[in-house]
Enzyme design. Structure first.
Site, mmCIF file in Angstrom:
data_model
loop_
_atom_site.group_PDB
_atom_site.id
_atom_site.type_symbol
_atom_site.label_atom_id
_atom_site.label_comp_id
_atom_site.label_asym_id
_atom_site.label_seq_id
_atom_site.Cartn_x
_atom_site.Cartn_y
_atom_site.Cartn_z
ATOM 1 N N GLY A 184 0.821 -1.202 0.000
ATOM 2 C CA GLY A 184 0.000 0.000 0.000
ATOM 3 C C GLY A 184 0.854 1.251 0.000
ATOM 4 N N LEU A 185 0.337 2.309 0.597
ATOM 5 C CA LEU A 185 1.032 3.589 0.655
ATOM 6 C C LEU A 185 1.437 4.087 -0.716
ATOM 7 C CD1 LEU A 185 3.314 3.327 3.787
ATOM 8 C CD2 LEU A 185 1.213 4.615 3.528
ATOM 9 N N CYS A 186 0.532 3.936 -1.682
ATOM 10 C CA CYS A 186 0.853 4.491 -2.996
ATOM 11 C C CYS A 186 -0.355 5.257 -3.520
ATOM 12 C CB CYS A 186 1.322 3.423 -3.965
ATOM 13 S SG CYS A 186 0.326 1.948 -3.951
ATOM 14 N N GLY A 187 -0.927 6.079 -2.665
ATOM 15 C CA GLY A 187 -2.006 6.951 -3.101
ATOM 16 C C GLY A 187 -3.209 6.158 -3.566
ATOM 17 N N PHE A 198 -3.573 4.445 -6.162
ATOM 18 C CA PHE A 198 -3.223 3.471 -7.203
ATOM 19 C C PHE A 198 -4.073 2.204 -7.142
ATOM 20 C CE2 PHE A 198 -0.619 -0.221 -8.356
ATOM 21 C CZ PHE A 198 -0.433 0.051 -9.687
#
Lengths: 134, 296
Positions: free
Chosen positions: B89-92, B94
């Protein structure tokens, strides 16, 4: 002295070779054929085998290719291979593994057509083993 | 009113977070470059594959005896959605964007009375879709241990698909992934894999070389096509995965960039508050001293 022409070898990951060569022997699924400059346009599938590339000046290179096809035109030859390894980098263990896989494929084949195909692959792999003396 | 100690602690923790997001942004930038290079390097293969298929496709347009991979099974009852997402995770937005597009499509198909099956590539899409479409998910392919997507990975997925197709598990297969447009924009896209859409051999192709040379085929066109179609599916998946990898890193980079900026703003605000309350306290102490002296 044969005229040079452009030879490209492409694997899914990248463009491996793009340079002028004098001739290439291509392991087609219906038999080997040699491509020199001004070859008639041909589209052929490959069997596992060795590409024999002759560079201008007579230097030779051998590349192991598997699954793909070759497209020859008057001034270019393009080979798309699922796998391409320089014969010098080919190691004995990897090849032995390939042979083993192919043998399993033959054993696992569900019908005759599939078995024939797998057998063909196995045969050409064994042939490579012999030619390279591994 | 938080005490001075509380404020100091908060500033320290936000600074630590900022360090992490900053580091993640830089890692994503480096990975993005690598992913872009990989996508670039894979382009020649896909382009040539397209060219050859386009040429072959001209021969097979009547659909007579052509491979089911090309013309379909004749029905479109069962749809398989292959959803490629990230592992982390931690990719906006996406993963959310891909999942949203897939969910929309799945809902549409379901409301048309079709059967929907879902194959997840990557953990995140499965996590998101499990809640409402969990019963449709038939399988999941894990790419967590894969550092750089290789053709072998795509090949595995492709052979899995072909197995399912031959077993009659689905009629139409669509791949969902994110197309990389720029670092800032990634567009969730769906791409039909089976039956294959052959690339159009546009007018430009003919114009460039004048009258086309007649090719000799060895073995004949049909056989080459049957051999190429599975390879083409693997190639398409590979292309999708590479685009996806680049998009993921791009999205993460942008997300982490704004997170770093947010953390910076927060530190500024907290520092201001900290200084104000520190001064307020000093002033208060002074007043106490002064008024204490006056009382004497």
């Amino acid at each position: 002295m044969a005229d040079p022409y452009t030879f490209e070898l492409v694997s899914p990951e990248r463009l491996l070779i793009s340079e002028d060569v004098e001739s290439v022997v291509v392991p087609g699924s219906e038999g080997d054929f040699q491509v020199m400059a001004n070859h008639a346009p041909v589209l052929a599938t490959l069997r596992p085998g060795l590409l024999d590339v002759v560079l201008p000046g007579g230097k030779e290179r051998r590349i192991f290719v598997r699954d793909g096809f070759a497209e020859a035109g008057p001034d270019s030859l393009t080979i798309l291979a699922r796998q391409a390894i320089d014969a010098a980098d080919l190691d004995k263990k990897a090849l032995a593994q390939e042979v083993k896989d192919a043998q399993e494929d033959v054993a696992d084949a569900k019908d005759d057509a599939a078995r024939d195909k797998a057998q063909e692959k196995l045969d050409s792999l064994k042939l490579i083993q012999e030619t390279l003396g591994l | 009113m938080p005490s001075l100690k509380d404020l100091r602690n908060r500033i320290a923790s936000v600074t630590a977070t900022q360090k992490i997001t900053k580091a993640m942004q830089m890692v994503a930038a480096a990975k993005l470059r690598r992913a872009q290079e990989a996508a670039e390097a894979a382009r020649p293969y896909a382009e040539r594959m397209d060219k050859v298929l386009a040429r072959l496709g001209r021969w097979i347009d009547d659909g007579q005896g052509a491979s089911p991979l090309l013309v379909g099974t004749g029905s479109d009852k069962t749809h398989l959605l292959v959803i490629a997402s990230a592992e982390r995770g931690l990719c906006g937005g996406f993963n959310g964007n891909i999942a949203r597009l897939a969910r929309q499509q799945a809902r549409k198909l379901l409301s048309e009375g079709k059967t929907v099956k879902i194959l997840c590539v990557g953990r995140k899409a499965r996590d998101v879709l499990r809640r409402d479409l969990g019963s449709h998910i038939i399988d999941h392919i894990d790419l967590r241990g894969v550092r750089q997507v290789a053709f072998v990975n795509a090949d595995e997925i492709a052979s899995r698909l072909l197995e399912l197709f031959e077993a009659g598990e689905f009629d139409v297969c669509t791949l969902f992934f994110s197309r990389f447009q720029s670092v800032l924009t990634q567009e969730p896209t769906m791409l039909q894999l089976i039956p294959a859409r052959l690339p159009e051999s546009g007018g430009g192709d003919n114009a460039e070389s004048g009258p086309r040379a007649v090719y000799e085929y060895e073995p004949d066109e049909d056989e080459i096509l049957t051999e190429l179609l599975p390879l083409n599916i693997a190639t398409q998946i590979f292309r999708g995965l590479l685009e996806n990898a680049a998009s993921e890193q791009g999205a993460r980079m942008t997300a982490m960039d704004s997170a770093t900026r947010n953390a910076g703003d927060m530190i500024d605000k907290l520092t201001l508050l900290y200084n104000r309350s520190r001064q307020a306290q000093i002033t208060k102490e002074l007043i106490e001293i002064v008024s204490g002296a006056e009382a004497l």
